[in-house]
Each structure stands twice: as structure tokens, then as C-alpha cells.
Write an enzyme that holds these catalytic residues in place. Sequence first.
Site, PDB file in Angstrom:
ATOM      1  N   ASP A   8       0.860  -1.170   0.000  1.00  0.00           N
ATOM      2  CA  ASP A   8       0.000   0.000   0.000  1.00  0.00           C
ATOM      3  C   ASP A   8       0.905   1.231   0.000  1.00  0.00           C
ATOM      4  OD1 ASP A   8       0.940   0.294   2.614  1.00  0.00           O
ATOM      5  OD2 ASP A   8      -1.057   0.272   3.542  1.00  0.00           O
ATOM      6  N   CYS A  65       2.928  -3.151   4.190  1.00  0.00           N
ATOM      7  CA  CYS A  65       2.082  -2.017   4.560  1.00  0.00           C
ATOM      8  C   CYS A  65       2.748  -1.344   5.754  1.00  0.00           C
ATOM      9  CB  CYS A  65       0.637  -2.451   4.841  1.00  0.00           C
ATOM     10  SG  CYS A  65       0.357  -3.442   6.324  1.00  0.00           S
ATOM     11  N   THR A  67       2.400  -1.721   9.050  1.00  0.00           N
ATOM     12  CA  THR A  67       2.817  -2.675  10.086  1.00  0.00           C
ATOM     13  C   THR A  67       3.020  -4.088   9.557  1.00  0.00           C
ATOM     14  OG1 THR A  67       0.536  -3.254  10.633  1.00  0.00           O
ATOM     15  CG2 THR A  67       1.555  -1.425  11.887  1.00  0.00           C
ATOM     16  N   HIS A  98       9.593 -23.876   9.388  1.00  0.00           N
ATOM     17  CA  HIS A  98       8.578 -24.594  10.155  1.00  0.00           C
ATOM     18  C   HIS A  98       7.159 -24.393   9.639  1.00  0.00           C
ATOM     19  CE1 HIS A  98      11.194 -25.041  14.029  1.00  0.00           C
ATOM     20  NE2 HIS A  98      11.825 -25.437  12.935  1.00  0.00           N
ATOM     21  N   HIS A 133       6.625 -30.784  10.728  1.00  0.00           N
ATOM     22  CA  HIS A 133       6.049 -29.493  10.360  1.00  0.00           C
ATOM     23  C   HIS A 133       5.019 -29.648   9.245  1.00  0.00           C
ATOM     24  CE1 HIS A 133       9.032 -27.836  12.992  1.00  0.00           C
ATOM     25  NE2 HIS A 133       9.998 -28.386  12.284  1.00  0.00           N
TER      26      HIS A 133
END
Length: 152
Positions: A8, A65, A67, A98, A133
Site C-alpha cells: 500500500d 504495509c 505494520t 517450520h 512441520h
Amino acid sequence: MVIAIGSDHAGYELKEEVIKYLEEKNIKCIDFGTCSCDSVDYPDYGLKVAEAVKEGKCDRGIIICGTGLGISMAANKVPGIRAAVCTNSYMAKMAREHNDCNVLALGARVVGTGLALDIVETWLNSEFEGGKHKKRIDKISEIEKKYIYIKE
């Protein structure tokens, strides 16, 4: 390897730095936008990158973005996408080894350019370990299947 990349407005400048880094490493990338710092909605770009990975047009994706949180939430709505917000290289390594993370999410307002590029490098150079995993990733896929046809 082909990397889908999108951001963004808050992630635009970091996205441009990541693209330069990928080009220097001779890693092909497809830029799904945005193309400026003008305000846009992060779900649109998270979706574009996630769909490119889901459809096999790109091997992995990087989304950015402010965060990393909102754009990763949007990308994770696409079945088969395992987007992880990573704020350090250890998280990036574990996300790949993992969790078979196929979309890396970064927060441009959380990590600086140098750290972000180190995270990208670690993520690109780490591989899924499989084994125990894989069983856990399969369980995530079963959760997706359980809810994929529910209409709200």
C-alpha cells in the site's frame, strides 16, 4: 524463482528498495503496485500478491504495509496462502522452515530498510523442513477446507 511483490502507500518506498535488492540478486519479481505514496487500500494489494502465488504465476510473495498486519490478514484469506509478518531474521527463518510461509509480510513503519532486506534475504534462503512441520501445515489446510464454503 519469481517473487510477487505489492504494497500500500505506507509500504511503497520500502517496496521499491526490496525490488532493487531482488534485481541486484537477479531474482525476477512482478510488481503488483501500488505505484506511489498516494493513499490506497492494503487489502487490494495483499489479494493481488496472494492470488499470483496461489495461481502459480509466482513462487512466493512479499507484501508491505505500515505494520505488515493488515495486508497479511488480507493475503491469508486466500486458501493456501501462509503469510507471516516478520520483524527479524529469526522469524523469517522459522516462518519458512517450520511454517512453509509462501508470503512474507513486512511493516515499513516497524523495520528499517537494512533490517527489512536482511529479513528478505533470510526468508529467500530458508527452505521448508517438512517432517513434523508438514503434519501441522496439513492441519492448517484442513481448517481452511472446513470454512471455505461457509456463507455469512
